[in-house]
Design a protein around this motif. Structure first.
Motif, PDB file in Angstrom:
ATOM      1  N   ARG A 133       0.979  -1.200   0.031  1.00  0.00           N
ATOM      2  CA  ARG A 133       0.047   0.086   0.061  1.00  0.00           C
ATOM      3  C   ARG A 133       0.827   1.331  -0.055  1.00  0.00           C
ATOM      4  N   ASP A 134       0.094   2.094  -0.418  1.00  0.00           N
ATOM      5  CA  ASP A 134       1.015   3.732  -0.332  1.00  0.00           C
ATOM      6  C   ASP A 134      -0.177   4.588   0.287  1.00  0.00           C
ATOM      7  N   ALA A 135       0.144   5.756   0.543  1.00  0.00           N
ATOM      8  CA  ALA A 135      -0.726   6.699   1.238  1.00  0.00           C
ATOM      9  C   ALA A 135      -0.147   8.258   0.786  1.00  0.00           C
ATOM     10  N   LEU A 136      -1.209   8.889   0.321  1.00  0.00           N
ATOM     11  CA  LEU A 136      -0.906  10.402   0.091  1.00  0.00           C
ATOM     12  C   LEU A 136      -1.613  11.336   0.719  1.00  0.00           C
ATOM     13  N   HIS A 164      -3.337  14.385  -5.645  1.00  0.00           N
ATOM     14  CA  HIS A 164      -2.173  15.282  -6.339  1.00  0.00           C
ATOM     15  C   HIS A 164      -1.694  14.691  -7.657  1.00  0.00           C
ATOM     16  N   ASP A 165      -1.904  15.702  -8.511  1.00  0.00           N
ATOM     17  CA  ASP A 165      -1.551  15.489  -9.918  1.00  0.00           C
ATOM     18  C   ASP A 165      -0.073  14.829 -10.138  1.00  0.00           C
ATOM     19  N   GLU A 166       0.822  15.384  -9.119  1.00  0.00           N
ATOM     20  CA  GLU A 166       2.142  14.661  -9.504  1.00  0.00           C
ATOM     21  C   GLU A 166       2.344  13.297  -8.684  1.00  0.00           C
ATOM     22  N   CYS A 167       1.245  12.875  -8.220  1.00  0.00           N
ATOM     23  CA  CYS A 167       1.700  11.496  -7.383  1.00  0.00           C
ATOM     24  C   CYS A 167       0.410  10.783  -7.731  1.00  0.00           C
ATOM     25  N   PRO A 168      -0.169  10.215  -8.855  1.00  0.00           N
ATOM     26  CA  PRO A 168      -1.220   9.450  -9.146  1.00  0.00           C
ATOM     27  C   PRO A 168      -1.010   8.024  -8.628  1.00  0.00           C
ATOM     28  N   SER A 169      -2.078   7.427  -8.243  1.00  0.00           N
ATOM     29  CA  SER A 169      -1.870   6.076  -7.761  1.00  0.00           C
ATOM     30  C   SER A 169      -1.730   5.141  -8.909  1.00  0.00           C
ATOM     31  N   THR A 170      -0.676   4.670  -8.996  1.00  0.00           N
ATOM     32  CA  THR A 170      -0.201   3.586 -10.075  1.00  0.00           C
ATOM     33  C   THR A 170       0.201   2.150  -9.274  1.00  0.00           C
ATOM     34  N   LYS A 171       1.456   2.385  -8.545  1.00  0.00           N
ATOM     35  CA  LYS A 171       2.119   1.327  -8.441  1.00  0.00           C
ATOM     36  C   LYS A 171       1.673   0.514  -7.341  1.00  0.00           C
ATOM     37  N   PHE A 176      -6.779   5.144   2.327  1.00  0.00           N
ATOM     38  CA  PHE A 176      -7.397   6.376   2.691  1.00  0.00           C
ATOM     39  C   PHE A 176      -7.344   6.394   4.101  1.00  0.00           C
ATOM     40  N   MET A 177      -6.901   7.572   4.640  1.00  0.00           N
ATOM     41  CA  MET A 177      -6.856   7.783   6.057  1.00  0.00           C
ATOM     42  C   MET A 177      -7.143   9.210   6.567  1.00  0.00           C
ATOM     43  N   ASN A 178      -7.774   9.241   7.762  1.00  0.00           N
ATOM     44  CA  ASN A 178      -7.879  10.542   8.535  1.00  0.00           C
ATOM     45  C   ASN A 178      -7.358  10.158   9.807  1.00  0.00           C
ATOM     46  N   VAL A 179      -6.309  10.729  10.315  1.00  0.00           N
ATOM     47  CA  VAL A 179      -5.528  10.407  11.499  1.00  0.00           C
ATOM     48  C   VAL A 179      -5.413  11.824  12.235  1.00  0.00           C
ATOM     49  N   GLY A 180      -5.612  11.728  13.268  1.00  0.00           N
ATOM     50  CA  GLY A 180      -5.750  13.150  14.251  1.00  0.00           C
ATOM     51  C   GLY A 180      -4.827  12.867  15.478  1.00  0.00           C
ATOM     52  N   MET A 181      -4.051  13.658  15.906  1.00  0.00           N
ATOM     53  CA  MET A 181      -3.224  13.645  17.173  1.00  0.00           C
ATOM     54  C   MET A 181      -3.474  14.883  17.941  1.00  0.00           C
ATOM     55  N   VAL A 182      -4.247  14.812  19.253  1.00  0.00           N
ATOM     56  CA  VAL A 182      -4.390  16.063  19.571  1.00  0.00           C
ATOM     57  C   VAL A 182      -3.702  15.935  21.251  1.00  0.00           C
ATOM     58  N   CYS A 183      -3.225  16.944  21.587  1.00  0.00           N
ATOM     59  CA  CYS A 183      -2.359  16.887  22.791  1.00  0.00           C
ATOM     60  C   CYS A 183      -2.588  18.249  23.724  1.00  0.00           C
ATOM     61  N   GLU A 184      -2.898  17.825  24.984  1.00  0.00           N
ATOM     62  CA  GLU A 184      -2.978  18.694  25.980  1.00  0.00           C
ATOM     63  C   GLU A 184      -1.743  18.490  27.011  1.00  0.00           C
ATOM     64  N   THR A 185      -1.353  19.807  27.373  1.00  0.00           N
ATOM     65  CA  THR A 185       0.013  19.742  28.477  1.00  0.00           C
ATOM     66  C   THR A 185      -0.861  20.156  29.844  1.00  0.00           C
ATOM     67  N   LEU A 186      -0.376  19.588  30.803  1.00  0.00           N
ATOM     68  CA  LEU A 186      -0.740  19.651  32.357  1.00  0.00           C
ATOM     69  C   LEU A 186       0.527  20.066  33.064  1.00  0.00           C
ATOM     70  N   ILE A 187       0.738  21.255  33.473  1.00  0.00           N
ATOM     71  CA  ILE A 187       1.884  21.542  34.054  1.00  0.00           C
ATOM     72  C   ILE A 187       1.487  21.736  35.677  1.00  0.00           C
ATOM     73  N   PRO A 213      -8.158   0.477   4.073  1.00  0.00           N
ATOM     74  CA  PRO A 213      -6.795  -0.307   3.255  1.00  0.00           C
ATOM     75  C   PRO A 213      -7.179   0.033   1.800  1.00  0.00           C
ATOM     76  N   GLY A 214      -8.138   0.612   1.322  1.00  0.00           N
ATOM     77  CA  GLY A 214      -8.321   0.715  -0.295  1.00  0.00           C
ATOM     78  C   GLY A 214      -8.516  -0.357  -1.095  1.00  0.00           C
ATOM     79  N   GLY A 215      -8.880  -1.419  -0.668  1.00  0.00           N
ATOM     80  CA  GLY A 215      -9.034  -2.752  -1.633  1.00  0.00           C
ATOM     81  C   GLY A 215      -9.012  -3.664  -0.596  1.00  0.00           C
ATOM     82  N   TRP A 216      -9.294  -5.003  -1.114  1.00  0.00           N
ATOM     83  CA  TRP A 216      -9.292  -6.142  -0.113  1.00  0.00           C
ATOM     84  C   TRP A 216      -8.253  -6.387   0.430  1.00  0.00           C
ATOM     85  N   ALA A 217      -8.254  -6.682   1.925  1.00  0.00           N
ATOM     86  CA  ALA A 217      -7.346  -7.047   2.648  1.00  0.00           C
ATOM     87  C   ALA A 217      -7.861  -8.138   3.780  1.00  0.00           C
ATOM     88  N   PRO A 218      -6.978  -9.252   3.929  1.00  0.00           N
ATOM     89  CA  PRO A 218      -7.773 -10.248   4.847  1.00  0.00           C
ATOM     90  C   PRO A 218      -7.965  -9.646   6.085  1.00  0.00           C
TER      91      PRO A 218
END
Ligand code: 6CM
Length: 252
Positions: A133-136, A164-171, A176-187, A213-218
């Protein structure tokens, strides 16, 4: 040359961020809000805990679409000695990505959109017996200043799939992903006249990943990979940030 690829057309100013006229502005803000709205989800109710190790807890919800596993994943971690700004900096900055990432073969910048947002192409390590797999995705970092009585000060990074035009999905099969990292600091307030030390700070991390995963995966292999890899990633990445920052000034 790796560095040249990373700095490709990187904006020189450190003050400009994505402007309201930018074609990604609305999408970036929508996805940032999506992650902030999920912070207070009741994890006891609809989520299953799949791993627990000290302060780290990893949850998932089982979900399938046309036989493809798209289980949303959420992890909560509390780590001493580092700030949310530091965690987000090392998670967002592609210069450090391959130092802590164990799931990627490569990662390169395709376009800098502003000083806080860029598009990168990432080749994911092959998991037998599935195709590689790859991810853009665009990566955006943002500081959300807290208001006095309600929300605490937060830092957030979002990695969200794009095209992105410069990086079509070929190989490869594109994930497809939506990843979030939210952080809070306690002092912990230091004793009178003393400076804050790393012993006084704790970071709460709320990490969410919605990956198709963009296509079948077990299904059984994929679920086994997630159960093993997400806790490993959170432990490995946070100890990386602790090592990187231990001798540096605290980045609040
Ligand atoms: O969030 C993580 N890393 C970020 C920076 O690199 C980025 C993640 C990118 C890749 C995410 C890949 C998820 C797994 C894809 C599954 C592939 C299916 C193979 C078929 C198996 C049968 O947001 C840390 C990501 C940690 C992942 C465990």
């Amino acid at each position: 040359n790796k560095r040249a690829a990373i700095n490709k057309d990187k904006p020189s100013s450190t003050h400009i961020s994505l402007s309201p006229e930018h074609k990604y502005f609305t999408e970036v803000n929508q996805i940032v809000s999506h992650h902030l709205n999920q912070i207070n989800d009741n994890l006891e109710e609809n989520w299953t805990c799949i791993a627990e190790d000290g302060e780290l807890k990893v949850y998932k919800k089982e979900l399938e679409e046309d036989g493809i596993v798209i289980d949303p994943l959420k992890a909560i971690h509390v780590v001493k000695g580092i700030t949310g700004h530091e965690v987000c900096k090392y998670f967002w900055d592609i210069e450090y990505r391959m130092e802590w990432e164990a799931t990627l073969d490569s990662s390169e910048v395709i376009e800098w959109l502003s000083d806080d947002t860029f598009v990168s192409h990432n080749v994911i390590k092959r998991v037998w017996p599935a195709s590689q797999r790859d991810a853009l995705f665009w990566s955006h970092i943002q500081h959300i200043a807290g208001d006095q009585d309600e929300d605490p000060d937060r830092w957030i990074v979002v990695n969200y799939s794009t095209e992105h035009d410069e990086c079509p999905s070929t190989k490869y099969v594109r994930v497809f992903m939506n990843v979030g990292m939210v952080c809070e600091t306690l002092i912990k307030p230091p004793a009178d006249g003393c400076q804050i030390s790393r012993d006084d700070i704790t970071c709460k991390i709320i990490y969410t990943a919605e990956v198709n995963p963009g296509g079948w995966a077990p299904a059984s292999v994929l679920r086994a990979v997630y159960k093993r890899e997400y806790p490993k990633f959170l432990k490995r990445f946070t100890s990386y940030v602790k090592t990187k920052t231990s001798n540096l000034d605290i980045l609040l």
